[in-house]
Each structure stands twice: as structure tokens, then as C-alpha cells.
Design an enzyme around this catalytic site. Sequence first.
Site, mmCIF file in Angstrom:
data_model
loop_
_atom_site.group_PDB
_atom_site.id
_atom_site.type_symbol
_atom_site.label_atom_id
_atom_site.label_comp_id
_atom_site.label_asym_id
_atom_site.label_seq_id
_atom_site.Cartn_x
_atom_site.Cartn_y
_atom_site.Cartn_z
ATOM 1 N N LYS A 192 0.877 -1.174 0.000
ATOM 2 C CA LYS A 192 0.000 0.000 0.000
ATOM 3 C C LYS A 192 0.912 1.220 0.000
ATOM 4 O O LYS A 192 1.430 1.636 1.031
ATOM 5 C CB LYS A 192 -0.895 -0.011 1.244
ATOM 6 C CG LYS A 192 -2.248 0.707 1.050
ATOM 7 C CD LYS A 192 -2.152 2.169 0.684
ATOM 8 C CE LYS A 192 -1.809 3.033 1.883
ATOM 9 N NZ LYS A 192 -1.789 4.510 1.513
ATOM 10 N N GLU A 267 9.485 1.517 11.265
ATOM 11 C CA GLU A 267 10.552 2.519 11.167
ATOM 12 C C GLU A 267 9.852 3.867 11.145
ATOM 13 O O GLU A 267 9.197 4.227 10.177
ATOM 14 C CB GLU A 267 11.391 2.284 9.911
ATOM 15 C CG GLU A 267 12.749 2.988 9.964
ATOM 16 C CD GLU A 267 12.698 4.354 9.316
ATOM 17 O OE1 GLU A 267 12.628 5.356 10.076
ATOM 18 O OE2 GLU A 267 12.722 4.433 8.089
ATOM 19 N N CYS A 301 13.917 10.490 7.179
ATOM 20 C CA CYS A 301 13.746 10.108 8.581
ATOM 21 C C CYS A 301 15.042 10.241 9.366
ATOM 22 O O CYS A 301 15.023 10.546 10.558
ATOM 23 C CB CYS A 301 13.212 8.686 8.666
ATOM 24 S SG CYS A 301 14.236 7.457 7.815
ATOM 25 N N GLU A 400 9.354 16.590 14.937
ATOM 26 C CA GLU A 400 9.880 16.302 13.602
ATOM 27 C C GLU A 400 9.217 17.220 12.584
ATOM 28 O O GLU A 400 8.006 17.150 12.357
ATOM 29 C CB GLU A 400 9.631 14.839 13.237
ATOM 30 C CG GLU A 400 10.287 14.442 11.927
ATOM 31 C CD GLU A 400 10.106 12.960 11.607
ATOM 32 O OE1 GLU A 400 11.043 12.358 11.063
ATOM 33 O OE2 GLU A 400 9.028 12.415 11.905
#
Length: 513
Positions: A192, A267, A301, A400
Site C-alpha cells: 500500500k 521505522e 527520517c 519532527e
Amino acid sequence: MSGVHPTEAKERLAFDPISGPALHFIDGQFVESAEGGWFDTLNPTTNEVLTRVAEGTASDVDRAVEAAYRAFHEGPWGRMSAKERARYLVHIADAIERHGEELARLEVADTGLPIAQARGQAARAAENFRFFAEMATRMTGETFPVGEQFLNYAIRVPVGVAGLITPWNTPLMLATWKIAPCLAAGNTAVLKPAEWSPLTATKLAEIVQEVDLPPGVFNVVHGFGEVAGDALVKHPKVPLISFTGETVTGRTIMKNGADGLKRFSMELGGKSPVVVFADADLDRALDAVVFGVYSLNGERCTAGSRLLVQDSIRDEFEARLAERVKRIRLGHPLDPETEVGPLIHPEHKRRVEQYLDIGQREGATMAVGGPVPQELARGNFVRPTLFVNVRNDMRIAQEEIFGPVLVSIPFHTEEEAIQIANGVQYGLAAYIWTRDLERAHRVARRIESGMAWINSQNVRDLRTPFGGMKQSGVGREGGHYSFEFYTEWKTVHVALGQHPIPRFGASDAKTRS
């Protein structure tokens, strides 16, 4: 204007036309959605529609999972030798390389990545398949002999259908980082992809079809996370869920899949520190700091988004850093000299810009930043930004941002640097710059991160475990560590002789009366 690359000839910067809508790929065939839904994917450079994308629902997910389930339980894939599976993976790698330029340009059109960086991502995608093809043939078990009575052994076996949910920032590379070990281990997959960047997933499906991978082994269902992603996470025939993305979404996925006792590989987010001590090679550290946060448009990331710089060199380092950030080439992503392109989507651009306002309201100084040139106003461009005079309790230091934004925080002692580095909820990566290798190893050990680089930017070794601590993830990927997730251990006990077996119920009933 300083820091902006001049416009190239229009022909050089023209996006390739998209040949058709992005369809689901289920059981070896491209299909529309069962309920007929569509959504648009946008070009971040212009915010014009690139093409329509099939909008998947639970019905489409169910079709894909059933195809993957049949391919695993009834087809040849799960019973194939590792050598045979590896051959398919090598064919996929070859095809990715043949289509490398097309894949790179699709990635640019769909994500805004600069073309030079997108080409590197396409090359890495092929490398992922080659690497795990080799790893598949090296997957071994363990033996436990018991004298001459038993030979016990443990082997790794595939689990079944894996649901792979990938992010929008480097979709091609990160999809292959999951698909390759999943298939290498003998599982089947339903991918997906992120709704904001679906195009290279469709091209990967074309490549899978080109190499004649058995139907149902690899499937793609497009759609939104709240609908298609949620259906995949909750499906009872999907025991494995691998997700890369935001931490809040990861928590939701784990909650929604908990009833099925699924196994998760997560992750998640990061706010990784780059610690620069006074004795560091400042020229190399400067290069690494700039590359580490502004490459991939800051949407990575493992970005070193918090600079921790020792106070004795702070003024010099921040001044040099500001000059470099001002000269970063912001521009059209098809220009090979562009270093930072547009962000993925208008919604994400607004989110990043909100943090620029928050940082200034909190009292940080925007040393570099500001509005973008008028010729870039149609796209999702954000000028590379540097904040100084930042405290670690500010939101721009804690949350973040996932854009081309760096915050600089001073420290005095090694102990203070470690406290600041660990003073966030995340723990994905860390970068340490010092000539004192004893200190480097000491700090690397104490910083709460799944990975640490000493005197280096993020240079990946595919054999090593990749993943984070704290709110940055669960589990590890890479090398044989990927197989910890994509396989189950099965123990087999083999009797080699006539060992004694207790004989319950064998005595004469009369002797017991």
C-alpha cells in the site's frame, strides 16, 4: 537571487507525460477499484494533476490479500528454493536498472526530489534487490546434536502474506527495501504505497509483470491510509505488517492490528542530533551537516535536524553554516544542479511553514530563510532554513518538521551534549564529530539512538541493522536482521536411534486389580 539556480531551457525541464491512470496490481493484472473510486496525484513543482489513481477500499485489499494468500499456500513461491527466488530478484534488479531513468523521472514528478538524487534512489532500489537475492541464498539454520540419539535443527520458514505500507518521501527505494527481503524469504506481499506518491509503485508492478513473477506474489493497492491501509492492517490473513512513516500513525497501526497478534516492523520518526565538538574537522563536519538535513528536500527520517555545536566554536561554525545554507540551490527538480526541490504536497508545505512561524514566536533566530522567488511560487517550495539561538525545549527542537529546516543548539560539556541529544522522544540516528576517538565511541554508546555515525554522514551498510529506539520504531531491517521479521523459526527433532519411550497404558489391567 542568491541561492537560487537560474532557470534552464524549458525543454530540459519538461516533465514526461504520464501514460495513463495508476491502477491496482492484483494477481498479476492491473485492475480498477471494485467501487470505481479515483483520486488525483499532484506534481509538487507546479501542483498540477499528474494523473488519476485508483482509490482502493477494503474490497480491493481483500482481493489482493486473497491473491497473495493463494500464491503462498497453493502456488510455487513459498516452496521454491532460495536459489530460484533469488533468480527472480536479480531479474527485477536488472529491469529496474533498464528502466532507471524512467523511474527516476517518475519519482521527480511525483515527489519533487532533485533528479540527481532521484537517480541515486533508483540505483539503490536495484541494489536492494541484488543484495537480498544474495542474502536469500545465505539464509541458514542451526543444529543441536544430542550425542547419537538425536539431531535437532532449526530452520527459517516464510510466514505468509506481508502488508507493506510505505511513505511518500523516497517511495521507490523504501518500497524495494521492504519488497526485496519479503520475497527473498518466501513470503508474498501486498504493497500500500503512500497516496501522495503512488507512481513508482505502479511502475514496479509493471516490472514484476515483465519478469513473469508468479501471479499473486506481489500486489499493489493504492488508496488512503484510513481506508485501504487500515483494511490491510486488520485483515485476518495478513500476519506481517511492515510500516515506515510517522510515529503517531505507527502507534495507530499497532493498536488496530493488535487483535490479530500480528508481527510489526516499524521505522518511524526522528529528530536526530549532529554533535560537533571543538576538536572536529570542521570542514568535513560542515559538509555533513548541510548534506544530512537538506538532501532529499529535508524529507528524510534520518536527517540530522538538530545541530549540537560546542560553545567554543559556535560563532564560527554557525557563521560558516549560514553562508553555506544561503547558497543551497533551490529550484526545479529536473535541473541536475538543483540541490533542494519542492516539498511533496501543499498540505505538507503548510505544516513546515507553521514550524517556521512557531520557531520565531518561541524566540529562535531565523539566520537563513524567508520567502521563495516568485518563479517558484506555484510549487511547494520552502527555502532552506537555519534557526540559531535555539533551546532544546522549543517545539522546533523537539518535533519532527520533515523539511529543509535545521536548528542549532549550543552545548558546553560532553555530558551536556549527551543530555540534549537524548532529550527528545525519538532515537533513530545520531552523528558525532570529534578527533578524539575514545570520546566518539563513548558518546555513540550513550546517545539513545538505533544508529550512530562517527565522523561521517549517513552512509548505509546494507548488512547492518537499521532501526530506532524509543518512539523511532520497533524492530530492525537490513542484512539477516530483515529475516528476523520475515521468517519464523521452526525446530525439527530427529531421533537417530531407539531412545526409550515411556509406555503409558501398556501394563496388563489384571495386574493392577
